[in-house]
Motif scaffolding. Structure first.
Motif, PDB file in Angstrom:
ATOM      1  N   SER A 228       0.855  -1.185   0.000  1.00  0.00           N
ATOM      2  CA  SER A 228       0.000   0.000   0.000  1.00  0.00           C
ATOM      3  C   SER A 228       0.893   1.237   0.000  1.00  0.00           C
ATOM      4  O   SER A 228       2.112   1.145   0.202  1.00  0.00           O
ATOM      5  CB  SER A 228      -0.890   0.009   1.242  1.00  0.00           C
ATOM      6  OG  SER A 228      -0.097   0.128   2.417  1.00  0.00           O
ATOM      7  N   GLN A 229       0.294   2.384  -0.209  1.00  0.00           N
ATOM      8  CA  GLN A 229       1.064   3.629  -0.203  1.00  0.00           C
ATOM      9  C   GLN A 229       1.704   3.848   1.171  1.00  0.00           C
ATOM     10  O   GLN A 229       2.858   4.273   1.266  1.00  0.00           O
ATOM     11  CB  GLN A 229       0.163   4.801  -0.563  1.00  0.00           C
ATOM     12  CG  GLN A 229       0.924   6.105  -0.789  1.00  0.00           C
ATOM     13  CD  GLN A 229       0.011   7.216  -1.249  1.00  0.00           C
ATOM     14  OE1 GLN A 229      -1.051   7.424  -0.674  1.00  0.00           O
ATOM     15  NE2 GLN A 229       0.419   7.935  -2.281  1.00  0.00           N
ATOM     16  N   LYS A 230       0.977   3.521   2.215  1.00  0.00           N
ATOM     17  CA  LYS A 230       1.485   3.684   3.577  1.00  0.00           C
ATOM     18  C   LYS A 230       2.694   2.779   3.813  1.00  0.00           C
ATOM     19  O   LYS A 230       3.719   3.200   4.368  1.00  0.00           O
ATOM     20  CB  LYS A 230       0.380   3.379   4.581  1.00  0.00           C
ATOM     21  CG  LYS A 230       0.785   3.587   6.034  1.00  0.00           C
ATOM     22  CD  LYS A 230      -0.396   3.310   6.968  1.00  0.00           C
ATOM     23  CE  LYS A 230       0.010   3.517   8.426  1.00  0.00           C
ATOM     24  NZ  LYS A 230      -1.141   3.238   9.343  1.00  0.00           N
TER      25      LYS A 230
ATOM     26  N   LYS B  88       5.825   4.062   1.818  1.00  0.00           N
ATOM     27  CA  LYS B  88       6.479   5.208   2.448  1.00  0.00           C
ATOM     28  C   LYS B  88       7.296   4.780   3.659  1.00  0.00           C
ATOM     29  O   LYS B  88       8.420   5.254   3.881  1.00  0.00           O
ATOM     30  CB  LYS B  88       5.427   6.242   2.871  1.00  0.00           C
ATOM     31  CG  LYS B  88       4.857   7.066   1.723  1.00  0.00           C
ATOM     32  CD  LYS B  88       3.900   8.117   2.245  1.00  0.00           C
ATOM     33  CE  LYS B  88       3.379   8.983   1.113  1.00  0.00           C
ATOM     34  NZ  LYS B  88       2.417  10.018   1.606  1.00  0.00           N
TER      35      LYS B  88
END
Length: 274
Positions: free
Chosen positions: A255-257, A260
């Protein structure tokens, strides 16, 4: 005569060999017969020129990066897919070569190449032989760097665009393509030598061809994985392909989370420092 300074910064892929009148640095699974072909070339040629080097490297069908210092010659080359990148710069009496451009930067302060910075921001990569730093260049896929008498030449020994006029015989072309594909699959099998092959599998034809080809020649020590958002189309199709081929398949949820968090991790930073 220029001195050669090869900076590997302890990158594990690279090895050094001392030879008569020189040294060889290589990142490859090079075999004795392949190394011997290089040594025979160096020792038997009275004079070395770029055309002879083109003939030599055209015969290599394995992944490699190589740097050679022999007598007054300096030679560097990448394979046809640039498996092991090489960067270089020229300072008065020294030629610096490294697998990482940033290693060269440690020896001198370089200014940013604004044209390539724009390319990187728009496309995610630089164009041609230039890099993000002025005066630091890289070898592209299938290229040779040759230095003799302080003159640097960069030439292609491989071009993906063929000058040969294709046959209009459709069936013959199909057969030739099939034969060539199976030659590549057999080469993968021989190089793996029984070891596990891990395939990043998508819904596309490229990875599907490799997976299917290995199954066709009965190489079963294969696992596949896909990644991305949950229930994405690519992963669903990849799962179906693996079920059909009877290969183990793993999905990696990204996921984007999570991305990052990973980019900020110590593991990620350590990877780029090595």
């Amino acid at each position: 005569m220029k001195n050669l300074k090869f900076i590997d910064s302890n990158i594990k892929n690279w090895n050094k060999i001392k030879i008569k009148n020189g040294k060889i640095w290589h990142a490859t699974n090079i075999k004795n017969n392949q190394l011997n072909s290089i040594l025979d070339f160096l020792y038997n040629e009275k004079t070395i020129n770029i055309n002879k080097l083109i003939v030599l490297f055209k015969n290599f069908n394995f992944n490699f990066g190589i740097v050679i210092k022999y007598k007054n010659y300096i030679i560097a080359a990448t394979d046809i897919v640039r498996s092991y990148p090489l960067y270089f710069t020229n300072h008065s009496n020294e030629l610096f070569i490294s697998p990482q451009a940033k290693n060269i930067c440690k020896n001198k302060i370089y200014t940013v190449n604004n044209k390539q910075l724009l390319s990187y921001r728009m496309a995610g990569y630089t164009v041609g032989n230039e890099t993000l730093w002025n005066n630091i260049r890289g070898l592209n896929s299938g290229q040779i760097l040759f230095l003799n008498n302080d003159k640097i030449q960069i030439n292609n020994y491989f071009d993906s665009i063929s000058n040969t006029k294709p046959s209009i015989d459709i069936e013959l072309n199909k057969k030739n393509l099939k034969d060539h594909i199976f030659s590549i699959i057999e080469n993968i099998k021989n190089r793996a030598d029984g070891r596990r092959i891990v395939i990043p599998l998508s819904a596309g034809l490229d990875s599907r061809l490799i997976a299917s080809g290995l199954k066709y020649i009965n190489y079963n020590n294969v696992v596949c994985y896909s990644y991305g958002l949950k229930n994405n189309f690519e992963a669903k199709i990849a799962s179906q392909i693996c079920n059909k081929l009877n290969y183990n398949w793993t999905f990696i949820d990204i996921s984007q989370k999570k991305a990052k968090k990973f980019y900020k991790s110590k593991f990620y930073n350590d990877y780029f420092e090595k």
